[in-house]
Design an enzyme around this catalytic site. Structure first.
Site, PDB file in Angstrom:
ATOM      1  N   ARG A  93      27.187  75.893  68.854  1.00  0.00           N
ATOM      2  CA  ARG A  93      27.983  75.663  67.636  1.00  0.00           C
ATOM      3  C   ARG A  93      28.994  74.527  67.852  1.00  0.00           C
ATOM      4  O   ARG A  93      28.808  73.425  67.373  1.00  0.00           O
ATOM      5  CB  ARG A  93      28.683  76.973  67.227  1.00  0.00           C
ATOM      6  CG  ARG A  93      29.319  76.934  65.837  1.00  0.00           C
ATOM      7  CD  ARG A  93      30.677  76.278  65.763  1.00  0.00           C
ATOM      8  NE  ARG A  93      31.687  76.844  66.658  1.00  0.00           N
ATOM      9  CZ  ARG A  93      32.882  76.299  66.839  1.00  0.00           C
ATOM     10  NH1 ARG A  93      33.234  75.188  66.210  1.00  0.00           N
ATOM     11  NH2 ARG A  93      33.746  76.821  67.702  1.00  0.00           N
ATOM     12  N   ASP A  94      30.033  74.784  68.627  1.00  0.00           N
ATOM     13  CA  ASP A  94      31.069  73.764  68.848  1.00  0.00           C
ATOM     14  C   ASP A  94      30.433  72.560  69.533  1.00  0.00           C
ATOM     15  O   ASP A  94      30.744  71.403  69.241  1.00  0.00           O
ATOM     16  CB  ASP A  94      32.183  74.342  69.727  1.00  0.00           C
ATOM     17  CG  ASP A  94      33.510  73.623  69.570  1.00  0.00           C
ATOM     18  OD1 ASP A  94      33.497  72.451  69.181  1.00  0.00           O
ATOM     19  OD2 ASP A  94      34.558  74.228  69.844  1.00  0.00           O
ATOM     20  N   HIS A 148      40.223  79.047  74.259  1.00  0.00           N
ATOM     21  CA  HIS A 148      39.187  78.102  73.823  1.00  0.00           C
ATOM     22  C   HIS A 148      39.724  76.693  74.061  1.00  0.00           C
ATOM     23  O   HIS A 148      40.322  76.076  73.192  1.00  0.00           O
ATOM     24  CB  HIS A 148      38.920  78.359  72.328  1.00  0.00           C
ATOM     25  CG  HIS A 148      37.917  77.462  71.703  1.00  0.00           C
ATOM     26  ND1 HIS A 148      36.665  77.894  71.306  1.00  0.00           N
ATOM     27  CD2 HIS A 148      37.966  76.158  71.360  1.00  0.00           C
ATOM     28  CE1 HIS A 148      36.006  76.900  70.759  1.00  0.00           C
ATOM     29  NE2 HIS A 148      36.764  75.821  70.778  1.00  0.00           N
ATOM     30  N   HIS A 197      39.522  72.751  75.065  1.00  0.00           N
ATOM     31  CA  HIS A 197      38.735  71.520  75.198  1.00  0.00           C
ATOM     32  C   HIS A 197      39.297  70.732  76.385  1.00  0.00           C
ATOM     33  O   HIS A 197      40.471  70.869  76.733  1.00  0.00           O
ATOM     34  CB  HIS A 197      38.789  70.719  73.883  1.00  0.00           C
ATOM     35  CG  HIS A 197      37.958  71.335  72.799  1.00  0.00           C
ATOM     36  ND1 HIS A 197      36.757  70.803  72.390  1.00  0.00           N
ATOM     37  CD2 HIS A 197      38.127  72.461  72.071  1.00  0.00           C
ATOM     38  CE1 HIS A 197      36.238  71.571  71.439  1.00  0.00           C
ATOM     39  NE2 HIS A 197      37.048  72.583  71.219  1.00  0.00           N
ATOM     40  N   CYS A 201      35.465  68.703  67.574  1.00  0.00           N
ATOM     41  CA  CYS A 201      35.522  68.950  66.134  1.00  0.00           C
ATOM     42  C   CYS A 201      35.581  67.613  65.414  1.00  0.00           C
ATOM     43  O   CYS A 201      36.461  66.799  65.683  1.00  0.00           O
ATOM     44  CB  CYS A 201      36.758  69.783  65.807  1.00  0.00           C
ATOM     45  SG  CYS A 201      36.980  70.018  64.048  1.00  0.00           S
ATOM     46  N   ASN A 207      34.244  70.898  74.919  1.00  0.00           N
ATOM     47  CA  ASN A 207      34.858  72.122  75.428  1.00  0.00           C
ATOM     48  C   ASN A 207      34.794  72.069  76.944  1.00  0.00           C
ATOM     49  O   ASN A 207      33.949  71.374  77.513  1.00  0.00           O
ATOM     50  CB  ASN A 207      34.041  73.342  74.992  1.00  0.00           C
ATOM     51  CG  ASN A 207      34.155  73.617  73.517  1.00  0.00           C
ATOM     52  OD1 ASN A 207      33.451  73.023  72.703  1.00  0.00           O
ATOM     53  ND2 ASN A 207      35.031  74.513  73.164  1.00  0.00           N
TER      54      ASN A 207
HETATM   55  P1  HMG Z   1      35.788  72.294  49.866  1.00  0.00           P
HETATM   56  O1  HMG Z   1      35.174  70.952  49.577  1.00  0.00           O
HETATM   57  O2  HMG Z   1      37.229  72.486  49.579  1.00  0.00           O
HETATM   58  O3  HMG Z   1      34.930  73.494  49.226  1.00  0.00           O
HETATM   59  O4  HMG Z   1      35.533  72.596  51.396  1.00  0.00           O
HETATM   60  P2  HMG Z   1      34.643  73.947  47.766  1.00  0.00           P
HETATM   61  O5  HMG Z   1      34.747  75.421  47.724  1.00  0.00           O
HETATM   62  O6  HMG Z   1      35.431  73.131  46.768  1.00  0.00           O
HETATM   63  O7  HMG Z   1      33.084  73.551  47.602  1.00  0.00           O
HETATM   64  C1  HMG Z   1      32.656  72.203  47.609  1.00  0.00           C
HETATM   65  C2  HMG Z   1      31.149  72.156  47.814  1.00  0.00           C
HETATM   66  O8  HMG Z   1      30.804  72.744  49.050  1.00  0.00           O
HETATM   67  C3  HMG Z   1      30.378  72.958  46.760  1.00  0.00           C
HETATM   68  O9  HMG Z   1      29.131  72.313  46.601  1.00  0.00           O
HETATM   69  C4  HMG Z   1      30.136  74.292  47.434  1.00  0.00           C
HETATM   70  O10 HMG Z   1      28.980  74.928  46.953  1.00  0.00           O
HETATM   71  C5  HMG Z   1      29.903  73.841  48.875  1.00  0.00           C
HETATM   72  P3  HMG Z   1      28.854  71.293  45.372  1.00  0.00           P
HETATM   73  O11 HMG Z   1      29.139  72.085  44.141  1.00  0.00           O
HETATM   74  O12 HMG Z   1      29.821  70.129  45.604  1.00  0.00           O
HETATM   75  O13 HMG Z   1      27.426  70.899  45.595  1.00  0.00           O
HETATM   76  N1  HMG Z   1      30.261  74.906  49.845  1.00  0.00           N
HETATM   77  C6  HMG Z   1      29.390  75.444  50.725  1.00  0.00           C
HETATM   78  N2  HMG Z   1      28.089  75.206  50.954  1.00  0.00           N
HETATM   79  C7  HMG Z   1      27.492  75.951  51.912  1.00  0.00           C
HETATM   80  N3  HMG Z   1      28.152  76.894  52.652  1.00  0.00           N
HETATM   81  C8  HMG Z   1      29.452  77.144  52.431  1.00  0.00           C
HETATM   82  C9  HMG Z   1      30.114  76.403  51.434  1.00  0.00           C
HETATM   83  N4  HMG Z   1      31.380  76.416  50.973  1.00  0.00           N
HETATM   84  C10 HMG Z   1      31.446  75.501  50.003  1.00  0.00           C
HETATM   85  N5  HMG Z   1      30.078  78.062  53.162  1.00  0.00           N
HETATM   86  C11 HMG Z   1      35.077  74.185  53.136  1.00  0.00           C
HETATM   87  C12 HMG Z   1      36.008  73.791  51.990  1.00  0.00           C
HETATM   88  C13 HMG Z   1      35.813  75.250  53.917  1.00  0.00           C
HETATM   89  C14 HMG Z   1      33.777  74.704  52.562  1.00  0.00           C
HETATM   90  C15 HMG Z   1      34.807  72.935  54.015  1.00  0.00           C
HETATM   91  O14 HMG Z   1      36.020  72.355  54.328  1.00  0.00           O
HETATM   92  C16 HMG Z   1      34.063  73.236  55.299  1.00  0.00           C
HETATM   93  O15 HMG Z   1      32.921  73.654  55.259  1.00  0.00           O
HETATM   94  N6  HMG Z   1      34.721  73.012  56.451  1.00  0.00           N
HETATM   95  C17 HMG Z   1      34.129  73.341  57.749  1.00  0.00           C
HETATM   96  C18 HMG Z   1      34.605  72.370  58.791  1.00  0.00           C
HETATM   97  C19 HMG Z   1      34.109  72.793  60.146  1.00  0.00           C
HETATM   98  O16 HMG Z   1      33.108  73.491  60.275  1.00  0.00           O
HETATM   99  N7  HMG Z   1      34.807  72.322  61.205  1.00  0.00           N
HETATM  100  C20 HMG Z   1      34.422  72.613  62.560  1.00  0.00           C
HETATM  101  C21 HMG Z   1      34.621  74.041  62.952  1.00  0.00           C
HETATM  102  S1  HMG Z   1      36.291  74.435  63.403  1.00  0.00           S
HETATM  103  C22 HMG Z   1      36.426  73.954  65.062  1.00  0.00           C
HETATM  104  O17 HMG Z   1      35.550  73.309  65.575  1.00  0.00           O
HETATM  105  C23 HMG Z   1      37.610  74.422  65.859  1.00  0.00           C
HETATM  106  C24 HMG Z   1      37.252  75.581  66.793  1.00  0.00           C
HETATM  107  O18 HMG Z   1      36.205  75.211  67.681  1.00  0.00           O
HETATM  108  C25 HMG Z   1      38.486  75.991  67.598  1.00  0.00           C
HETATM  109  C26 HMG Z   1      39.179  74.797  68.283  1.00  0.00           C
HETATM  110  O19 HMG Z   1      38.532  74.087  69.064  1.00  0.00           O
HETATM  111  O20 HMG Z   1      40.365  74.629  68.001  1.00  0.00           O
HETATM  112  C27 HMG Z   1      36.777  76.797  66.007  1.00  0.00           C
HETATM  113 MG    MG Z   2      36.500  74.037  69.519  1.00  0.00          MG
END
Ligand code: HMG
Ligand code: MG
Length: 299
Positions: free
Chosen positions: A16-17, A208, A210, A241, A250
């Site tokens: 995933r990450d 967690h 990096h 990310c 990581n």
């Molecule tokens: P948004 O644009 O505000 O969402 O994004 P929305 O609710 O306004 O929806 C916009 C569009 O996205 C719509 O589609 C929804 O259907 C679709 P459209 O009508 O434009 O065609 N949509 C989705 N589609 C599929 N699955 C869904 C979904 N939700 C909405 N679940 C949102 C808000 C949260 C969805 C967006 O910002 C997002 O997906 N962000 C994810 C970012 C991400 O994954 N980042 C990496 C993970 S975090 C990380 O790595 C840190 C971690 O490892 C810890 C660390 O290291 O610190 C965990």
């Molecule tokens: Mg991470």
């Protein structure tokens, strides 16, 4: 006085990450093979993918296909990231039994990563938690930027502690503390953990880290000394990310295992097999493993 644990749980986050930050397309079959290799290593938790917007993380848009293609081994959890109810619905359709919600201790990072303030994100998780609980799905919580933010710089330990407490109160069974862009050093990691553990018991805290600045193992050591015993890491040191400027991998699972086993701390993970999995995914990505051990190629 040092209070090292005798056993550590490794949460393997490579699929995933590790893969979310890769630009070149990775075939679903490659991801599935990585899984099967990781499942054979004795790991008990392997983060599978993310049911997030495919526009935000195109690399993981095949989450459903990956999930339905992997061979799930009894006794192994395969959690997936879920940002909202839409993500939960997708995850439930393919039989996901554990999810992770994610927020941050930095407003700017959270806005860039999930388009929500910290408060909005917690509110967004409330219906996700209720629906997950009804479906019998366990939920882990992530706090990003616990040792610094690529946009805001210093992050207050009070904010980290309060977000971690909010996630616990929401019903997360474990809270993982993310040093998203590897800004921490051992003293800061220890101070942060000392504060957070007043809100969330050590048994429910994951680390967690990096390795962006080469500090991850040292930071882990400082926290292990305090009794921390849940570590997130990624095979071959993959990871990062896309919404955190400068984020790199990581801490590598191979290097964490080498350190822990050398200290006489059990993990239940077969390091030789893990090294092989690291070689496999690094070859598939056409690069040398980022783990120190993978570069030497042997124990
Ligand atoms: P948004 O644009 O505000 O969402 O994004 P929305 O609710 O306004 O929806 C916009 C569009 O996205 C719509 O589609 C929804 O259907 C679709 P459209 O009508 O434009 O065609 N949509 C989705 N589609 C599929 N699955 C869904 C979904 N939700 C909405 N679940 C949102 C808000 C949260 C969805 C967006 O910002 C997002 O997906 N962000 C994810 C970012 C991400 O994954 N980042 C990496 C993970 S975090 C990380 O790595 C840190 C971690 O490892 C810890 C660390 O290291 O610190 C965990
Ligand atoms: Mg991470």
């Amino acid at each position: 006085m040092a209070n090292f644990p005798s056993k550590v749980k490794i949460v393997e986050v490579g699929p995933r990450d590790g893969l979310q930050n890769e630009n070149a397309r990775i075939w679903t079959a490659t991801k599935v093979e990585l899984f099967d290799r990781l499942s054979a290593c004795g790991l008990t938790t392997i983060e599978a993918s993310s049911f997030v917007s495919p526009k935000w993380i195109p690399q993981l848009s095949d989450a459903e296909d990956v999930y339905t293609s992997i061979t799930r081994k009894p006794g192994v959890s395969y959690p997936a990231l879920v940002p909202n109810l839409q993500g939960l619905e997708r995850a439930l359709k393919v039989g996901v039994e554990e999810i992770a919600v994610f927020t941050a201790a930095s407003e700017t990072f959270n806005q860039r990563n999930i388009n929500a303030s910290i408060k909005e994100s917690i509110e967004r998780f409330e219906p996700v938690m209720s629906a997950a609980s009804e479906a019998g799905v366990r939920v882990r919580g992530y706090v990003s930027c616990v040792l610094g933010c690529p946009y805001e710089g210093k992050v207050s330990v009070e904010t980290v502690a309060s977000v971690a407490r909010d996630l616990l109160q929401l019903g997360c069974y474990e809270v993982s503390l993310g040093d998203t862009v590897g800004m921490g050093t051992p003293g800061a990691a220890r101070s942060m953990l000392e504060r957070v553990v007043k809100e969330v018991p050590m048994d429910q805290l994951g680390l967690h880290f990096h390795d962006t600045r080469g500090q991850a193992l040292a930071n882990l050591y400082a926290c292990l000394e305090m009794g921390a015993h849940i570590i997130d890491s990624a095979v071959a040191g993959l990871g990062g990310c896309p919404y955190a400027n400068g984020a790199t991998g990581n801490v590598a699972t191979e290097d964490v295992l080498y350190m822990l086993h050398g200290m006489g701390i059990e993990t239940g993970v077969d390091l030789e097999r893990l090294l092989e999995a690291g070689r496999f995914i690094s070859a598939a990505l056409n690069r040398a493993p980022a783990s120190k051990l993978g570069r030497i190629g042997k124990l």
